[in-house]
Design an enzyme around this catalytic site. Structure first.
Site, mmCIF file in Angstrom:
data_model
loop_
_atom_site.group_PDB
_atom_site.id
_atom_site.type_symbol
_atom_site.label_atom_id
_atom_site.label_comp_id
_atom_site.label_asym_id
_atom_site.label_seq_id
_atom_site.Cartn_x
_atom_site.Cartn_y
_atom_site.Cartn_z
ATOM 1 N N CYS A 150 35.625 41.446 40.221
ATOM 2 C CA CYS A 150 34.701 41.617 41.058
ATOM 3 C C CYS A 150 34.900 42.721 42.200
ATOM 4 O O CYS A 150 34.293 43.580 42.573
ATOM 5 C CB CYS A 150 34.582 40.377 42.063
ATOM 6 S SG CYS A 150 34.348 38.723 41.004
HETATM 7 C C1 BEZ Z 1 37.723 37.713 38.733
HETATM 8 O O1 BEZ Z 1 36.738 38.417 39.157
HETATM 9 O O2 BEZ Z 1 38.479 38.770 37.757
HETATM 10 C C2 BEZ Z 1 37.941 36.456 38.685
HETATM 11 C C3 BEZ Z 1 37.022 35.675 38.975
HETATM 12 C C4 BEZ Z 1 37.192 34.486 39.041
HETATM 13 C C5 BEZ Z 1 38.473 33.941 38.720
HETATM 14 C C6 BEZ Z 1 39.466 34.723 38.431
HETATM 15 C C7 BEZ Z 1 39.366 36.118 38.227
#
Ligand code: BEZ
Length: 179
Positions: free
Chosen positions: A55
């Site tokens: 994200c």
């Molecule tokens: C990520 O955006 O990489 C992510 C999202 C949720 C849990 C772990 C990583």
């Protein structure tokens, strides 16, 4: 999901108010679904958590960069929503230098739950969070839907592709071309 009206909820945001003075000049400001969605064509994207790697490295900054191109396709606003409180969402936006995208705190998960997108992420110690999705929402009605595959509780992967800004933009352009 297509044709569905986004749920009516109240979001508890924190806004800067210089009249308060002191080191932390912020106050609560309630915003409703109508405040965000009425009379506007928007991109809404939802993700599992502020500050998480995909994200923060791709999805939010890429939407920020591509904002002018979405505007050129008739999008009025781009909203990023997450099951995080207003303090976390504001701190994330600030740390990313976000100017174009509006971050919506769905701290209690009410909007996400009513969208049918709430999933458990107890495997990561996150509790209940949003499955990753994107949507074009026109005057509160879902017109296009971009949900990542594999909707499930405690998913051991974090699919990302359909809800990327590049994919959503490509779809908007293809629809315009076909019209
Ligand atoms: C990520 O955006 O990489 C992510 C999202 C949720 C849990 C772990 C990583």
């Amino acid at each position: 999901m297509l044709g569905k009206k986004v749920p009516d909820v109240t979001f508890r945001t924190r806004v800067r108010d210089e009249s308060i003075g002191g080191p932390n000049p912020f106050r609560w400001e309630d915003k409703t679904t109508a405040d965000y969605f009425s009379g506007k064509k928007v991109v809404l994207f939802s993700l599992p958590g502020a500050f998480t790697p995909t994200c923060s490295t791709f999805q939010l900054p890429d939407f920020e960069k591509l904002y002018p191109e979405f505007k050129a396709e008739g999008i009025d606003e781009i909203y990023c929503i997450s099951v995080n409180d207003a303090f976390v969402m504001n701190a994330w936006g600030k740390s990313q230098g976000i100017e174009n995208i509006k971050l919506i705190p769905d701290g209690s998960g009410e909007f996400t739950r009513k969208m049918g997108m709430l999933v458990a992420k107890d495997n990561l110690g996150f509790g209940m969070r949003s499955w990753r999705y994107g949507a074009i929402v026109n005057d509160g009605v879902v017109e296009q839907w971009f949900e990542e595959d594999g909707f499930s509780d405690n998913c051991d992967s974090d699919p990302y592709g359909k809800s990327s800004p590049q994919n959503i933009l490509e779809n908007l352009r293809a629809l315009k071309k076909a019209a």
